[in-house]
Enzyme design. Structure first.
Site, PDB file in Angstrom:
ATOM      1  N   HIS A   1     -11.979   7.673 -72.570  1.00 30.64           N
ATOM      2  CA  HIS A   1     -12.042   7.834 -71.111  1.00 30.64           C
ATOM      3  C   HIS A   1     -10.611   7.732 -70.595  1.00 30.64           C
ATOM      4  CE1 HIS A   1     -16.488   6.900 -70.904  1.00 30.64           C
ATOM      5  NE2 HIS A   1     -16.196   6.200 -71.996  1.00 30.64           N
TER       6      HIS A   1
ATOM      7  N   ASN B   1     -16.960  10.971 -67.174  1.00 31.54           N
ATOM      8  CA  ASN B   1     -17.268  10.082 -66.042  1.00 31.54           C
ATOM      9  C   ASN B   1     -16.019   9.751 -65.237  1.00 31.54           C
ATOM     10  OD1 ASN B   1     -16.338   8.489 -68.182  1.00 31.54           O
ATOM     11  ND2 ASN B   1     -17.415   6.677 -67.464  1.00 31.54           N
TER      12      ASN B   1
ATOM     13  N   HIS C   1     -25.344   8.142 -74.519  1.00 29.30           N
ATOM     14  CA  HIS C   1     -25.137   6.707 -74.304  1.00 29.30           C
ATOM     15  C   HIS C   1     -26.538   6.107 -74.346  1.00 29.30           C
ATOM     16  CE1 HIS C   1     -23.229   3.150 -72.104  1.00 29.30           C
ATOM     17  NE2 HIS C   1     -24.509   2.852 -72.159  1.00 29.30           N
TER      18      HIS C   1
ATOM     19  N   ASP D   1     -14.383   4.628 -77.876  1.00 27.51           N
ATOM     20  CA  ASP D   1     -14.857   4.350 -76.516  1.00 27.51           C
ATOM     21  C   ASP D   1     -13.733   3.693 -75.698  1.00 27.51           C
ATOM     22  OD1 ASP D   1     -16.339   4.216 -74.235  1.00 27.51           O
ATOM     23  OD2 ASP D   1     -17.799   2.756 -74.959  1.00 27.51           O
TER      24      ASP D   1
ATOM     25  N   HIS E   1      -9.223  -0.293 -67.870  1.00 26.39           N
ATOM     26  CA  HIS E   1      -9.351  -0.764 -66.486  1.00 26.39           C
ATOM     27  C   HIS E   1      -8.078  -1.519 -66.131  1.00 26.39           C
ATOM     28  CE1 HIS E   1     -13.552   0.367 -66.054  1.00 26.39           C
ATOM     29  NE2 HIS E   1     -13.814  -0.173 -67.232  1.00 26.39           N
TER      30      HIS E   1
HETATM   31  O1  DOR Z   1     -18.036  -0.317 -71.210  1.00 27.63           O
HETATM   32  C1  DOR Z   1     -18.088   0.854 -70.886  1.00 27.63           C
HETATM   33  N1  DOR Z   1     -17.105   1.424 -70.159  1.00 27.63           N
HETATM   34  N2  DOR Z   1     -19.147   1.571 -71.231  1.00 27.63           N
HETATM   35  C2  DOR Z   1     -19.367   2.801 -70.742  1.00 27.63           C
HETATM   36  O2  DOR Z   1     -20.369   3.384 -71.035  1.00 27.63           O
HETATM   37  C3  DOR Z   1     -18.404   3.424 -69.803  1.00 27.63           C
HETATM   38  C4  DOR Z   1     -17.078   2.826 -69.971  1.00 27.63           C
HETATM   39  C5  DOR Z   1     -16.155   3.175 -68.842  1.00 27.63           C
HETATM   40  O3  DOR Z   1     -16.036   4.376 -68.547  1.00 27.63           O
HETATM   41  O4  DOR Z   1     -15.558   2.284 -68.260  1.00 27.63           O
HETATM   42 ZN    ZN Z   2     -17.736   5.582 -73.243  1.00 33.02          ZN
END
Ligand code: DOR
Ligand code: ZN
Length: 421
Positions: free
Chosen positions: A57, A89, A170, A284, A288
């Protein structure tokens, strides 16, 4: 005439051998003991095909305070990853052609590694999804910037099949998540609020769909591996579910969906992985900001991992915990193969991406030295073996551990010969 030759000890047909690999227009054109070319690189250490991370991401466009394509892709290259498949996303999710092509245009010329882009399937948008999507992501349970889809109407499944889309799930059941919702103050609470049973329900649902080539990503529990031999889907697991558990005192740094589980579950999953029961390790990578991770209850879920995935797994090989063949299959060969990408193999006609590594040079991960925009990591202090050199389509991208300045990454569909016909 061969453009580039790379000489060294290549992992080829199950062991390291002294070879020279010829590259023409970015594609492997010869594999010999010796050969001549306009440019010749001699590389020390063991050499393997560059890795594909099928689940990142990078948040670009829309949430570039968390990460952007240039920082994310730089981190990828430092970790031996030459291709990333980026999730849809974004703040404005990639649900139709316009969003897809806006994103593609925003990224162009800014990536250090090659990339494919997912679109998000939301239930009724099969008609407006870009055919250039590397695959469709389907959230069966809600997570960052996405709501869960309880089930997929049969006519939509048929439509997706006609169009030939790959599906990546997912797997957490939304209905089950609703039933277990509670206040969360610790990783153990977070586990209870999104229990293994919710994953199992969703995995069973995926198994019931009559659809070829499905993938279930980031499985976190042993129940999800039950009957896997008879189920026609691919299983991906993350380094965090293989190496971290809720008892490690990680706090919000370890908050992720699906959650970290008990130590027993984690150790069983690692054993199952080493025993060859998992197809792919993807990161994954979900960055953040520090503020996003402040306080447990409202902290965002997600752990970075694009730079540390391959180095962590190589350290397990070095320690004898994971066989080299398992590493090779799950980190190098299967990830691109599952998405029809001609990478991850030393074979004529495959894309000439490589990384070199000295297995004897194990290091401790230092989160302050990682290259993501928000580089704090629950793997701080873990053993890892980082690559020294990386080549993308025959050109150097990392030299003696230093990233070269060229942002040479391309959209996979624009690379001649990178996709299976
Ligand atoms: O922990 C997660 N963060 N799981 C997800 O499915 C999405 C991801 C995110 O995009 O932050
Ligand atoms: Zn993910």
């Amino acid at each position: 005439m061969t453009d580039v030759a790379i000489s060294g000890r290549f992992y080829y047909q199950g062991r390291f051998r002294d070879l020279t690999v010829g590259v023409t227009n970015g594609i492997i054109s010869e594999i010999k003991k010796n050969l001549k070319a306009q440019v010749h690189y001699s590389v020390e250490g063991g050499i393997l095909p560059g890795s594909t991370d099928t689940h990142v991401h990078f948040r670009d466009p829309g949430e570039t305070a968390k990460e952007d394509f240039s920082t994310g892709s730089a981190a990828a290259v430092y970790g031996g990853t030459t291709t990333v498949l980026d999730m849809p996303n974004n703040r404005l999710p990639i649900v139709d052609y316009d969003r897809f092509y806006d994103k593609k245009a925003a990224i162009r010329g800014r990536s250090y590694c090659d990339y494919g882009l997912y679109s998000l399937f939301t239930g009724g948008n099969a008609q407006v999804l870009s055919k250039e999507s590397i695959a469709l992501k389907i959230y069966l349970g809600g997570s960052t910037n996405s709501t869960g889809l309880a089930s997929i109407p049969q006519d939509q499944i048929s439509k997706l099949r006609e169009e030939g889309f790959r599906l990546v799930f997912h797997a957490e059941s939304d209905e089950c998540l609703d039933r277990n919702r509670r206040e969360v103050h610790s990783l153990a609470d977070h586990d209870l609020s999104r229990p293994e049973a919710c994953e199992k329900m969703a995995v069973d649902y995926v198994a019931s769909l009559k659809y070829p080539d499905k993938t279930v990503t980031h499985i976190s529990s042993m129940a999800s591996l039950a009957d896997i031999k008879s189920r026609d889907f691919k299983i991906e697991a993350t380094p965090h579910h293989l190496l971290l558990n809720e008892a490690m005192g990680l706090g919000p740094k370890g908050k992720v969906n699906p959650p970290l589980r008990s130590k027993d579950t984690q150790l069983s999953l690692l054993e199952a992985y080493a025993g060859g029961r998992i197809d792919v390790v993807s990161s994954d990578h979900a960055p953040h900001t520090e503020e996003d991770k402040d306080g447990f209850e409202y902290a965002k879920s997600g752990i970075i991992g694009v730079e540390t995935r391959l180095p962590l797994m190589l350290a397990l090989v070095k320690k004898g915990i994971v066989p080299m063949e398992v590493f090779y299959r799950t980190v190098i060969e299967n990830p691109p193969a599952n998405f029809g990408i001609k990478k991850g193999k030393l074979e004529i006609g495959y894309v000439a991406d490589f990384f070199s590594v000295k297995l004897s040079e194990m290091q401790k991960i230092n989160e302050n030295r990682l290259h993501s925009k928000n580089s704090f990591s629950p793997f701080d202090g873990f053993d890892a073996v980082f690559p020294e050199n990386v080549f993308i389509r025959g050109s150097p991208a990392l030299e003696n551990g230093e990233l070269l300045s060229d942002r040479q990454g391309l959209f996979l569909n624009d690379i001649k010969g990178a996709r299976n016909a």
